[in-house]
Design an enzyme around this catalytic site. Structure first.
Site, PDB file in Angstrom:
ATOM      1  N   HIS A 310       0.853  -1.188   0.000  1.00 39.34           N
ATOM      2  CA  HIS A 310       0.000   0.000   0.000  1.00 39.34           C
ATOM      3  C   HIS A 310       0.885   1.233   0.000  1.00 39.34           C
ATOM      4  CE1 HIS A 310      -3.035   2.943   1.291  1.00 39.34           C
ATOM      5  NE2 HIS A 310      -3.912   2.090   0.839  1.00 39.34           N
ATOM      6  N   ASP A 368      -7.997  -4.826  -0.477  1.00 41.89           N
ATOM      7  CA  ASP A 368      -8.490  -5.472  -1.695  1.00 41.89           C
ATOM      8  C   ASP A 368      -8.291  -6.984  -1.698  1.00 41.89           C
ATOM      9  OD1 ASP A 368      -9.198  -3.026  -3.091  1.00 41.89           O
ATOM     10  OD2 ASP A 368      -7.051  -2.658  -3.279  1.00 41.89           O
TER      11      ASP A 368
END
Length: 433
Positions: A310, A368
């Site tokens: 991320h 996700d």
């Protein structure tokens, strides 16, 4: 605004013989910034920061993210507490109006959402003109921006922003469900006054005249959770795009439509679809989990471990922990505990978390990684995954649009650049070229 920040000592920037004093500010949770807003004016220099990774574009009281410690707060509330105790519309209310609703406010907000959930009959005709199998994100962005033609009162500010916000929150869900029905050639289903927000969405998605689809309260709860986890995440790509469009004076619908388009990208909201496609490829025998792990470590490889890493988090994404547990619980409830995609995902996670490369690079599962598996278990198709993200992110976009409109320090977004093209060239007439 700077008046909301604590002023600290000054920083010094030396350029040649000139020394520039720059104000240093501190936010509510000790994050610090250097004010360079007058840098070009006083020195002729600009900063170079591709992707704005070191640039604060606003002061905000909506969301706080600490990527090193894995902290996510909305208006001061921890994401773990909100996910465990609130529905999506309560979190939407918190983000947009700045406080958690009491019982009376929650009921009134729910009633208003239901009252504004239907689409204008003329607007419904739009769906008949889109080609069958149109991507739902294309339809969603087009239909959102078209709302301003059906509700032009927002242009002259003759209607309350509360009504505009409620209308958009409610109709976004209806548009998304309608786009799915259109893509599979089934008649659209209208929302119902007797259903809650997520119940209505599930009903519009999956009920038809020839089935007896029953809304499972466990599925509804899981959907609420995933929408909460996506509700806002500070200055991400789509939020920054929506704020940039807002800075030009564009209305709410145009700004949100731009956010939808930005979210569509595979490096942003499309990542959950990429995770499922990766897992399906592994399941089909095209590649082994160990091969994906090894390939992800090579700079020359085209294979990526989707759903890992991320831009902000350097530890385990707190949303990912909640998504994983909810995904496992949902599949167990649905009798899908032996889902091979879940098994592959958990194997990939275990391999990555014990691999020195991933440990050193601070690469952990993000939100996700497990959401797509859960959406798939609910019956939501892959091309709708990013639409689900958009529905969840909508309250955050709205909150940032409202904050941007109220911030008197904000100006039209206009970054600078470093030009690396040709110098002035002599002009050659066309007959001599």
């Amino acid at each position: 605004m700077k008046t909301d920040m604590k002023k600290l000592e000054s920083a010094e920037l030396k350029i040649g013989k000139k020394i520039l004093n720059l104000d240093v500010y501190e936010g509510a949770l000790e994050e610090r910034c250097i004010d360079i807003s007058k840098l070009r004016q006083e020195t002729g220099y600009i900063t170079y920061d591709p992707g704005f990774g070191n640039t604060g574009i606003a002061s905000s009281d909506i969301t706080f993210v600490d990527g090193e410690k894995g902290i996510l707060l909305h208006r001061g509330y921890q994401i773990e507490d909100l996910a465990a105790n609130c529905t999506f519309i309560e979190v939407a209310y918190l983000l947009i109006f700045g406080k958690l609703p009491n019982q009376e406010e929650r009921l009134a907000f729910s009633a208003s959402l239901n009252a504004n959930s239907m689409l204008h009959e003329d607007m419904r005709q739009f769906f008949s003109n889109y080609p069958e199998h149109s991507h739902p994100m294309a339809v969603l962005s087009a239909m959102v921006v078209s709302l301003s033609t059906f509700y032009p009162e927002i242009e002259d500010e003759s209607e309350s922003i509360h009504l505009t916000v409620t209308r958009l929150l409610s109709k976004m869900r209806t548009i998304a469900a309608f786009s799915y029905k259109k893509s599979i050639g089934e008649p659209v289903r209208q929302p119902s006054w007797k259903y809650r927000y997520c119940e209505n969405f599930l009903s519009m998605m999956f009920k038809s005249p020839v089935n007896n689809y029953q809304i499972d309260p466990i599925v509804e709860r899981a959907l609420n959770l995933f929408l909460v986890l996506h509700a806002d995440h500070e200055q991400n790509c789509s939020t920054t795009v929506a704020r940039a469009v807002c800075s030009s004076g564009a209305n709410l619908y145009a700004s949100i439509a731009s956010g939808v388009c930005a979210l569509w990208g595979p490096l942003h909201g499309g990542a959950n679809q990429g995770v499922i496609e990766m897992l399906e490829k592994i399941l089909a025998g095209g590649i082994k989990p160990s091969d994906i792990i090894e390939a992800a470590k090579r700079k020359d490889s085209k294979l990526r471990l989707m759903g890992f890493g991320h831009r902000v988090y350097k530890t385990y994404d707190p949303r990912a922990k909640l998504a994983k547990q909810s995904c496992v619980d949902l599949l167990n409830h649905l009798g899908m505990q032996d889902d091979p995609l879940l098994d592959i995902a958990m194997e990939l996670e275990q391999r990555a978390l014990t691999d020195d490369y991933f440990i050193e690079k601070h690469l952990y599962p993000n939100v996700d990684f497990y959401t797509g598996i859960a959406y798939r278990a609910m019956g939501i198709p892959k091309n709708m995954f990013t639409v689900m993200f958009a529905i969840g992110r909508l309250p955050g976009w709205i909150a940032h649009w409202l904050e941007m409109k109220a911030d008197r320090e904000q100006r039209i977004v206009r970054p600078r650049q470093i030009y690396v093209g040709k110098n002035v060239l002599p002009f050659v007439k066309i007959e001599n070229r």
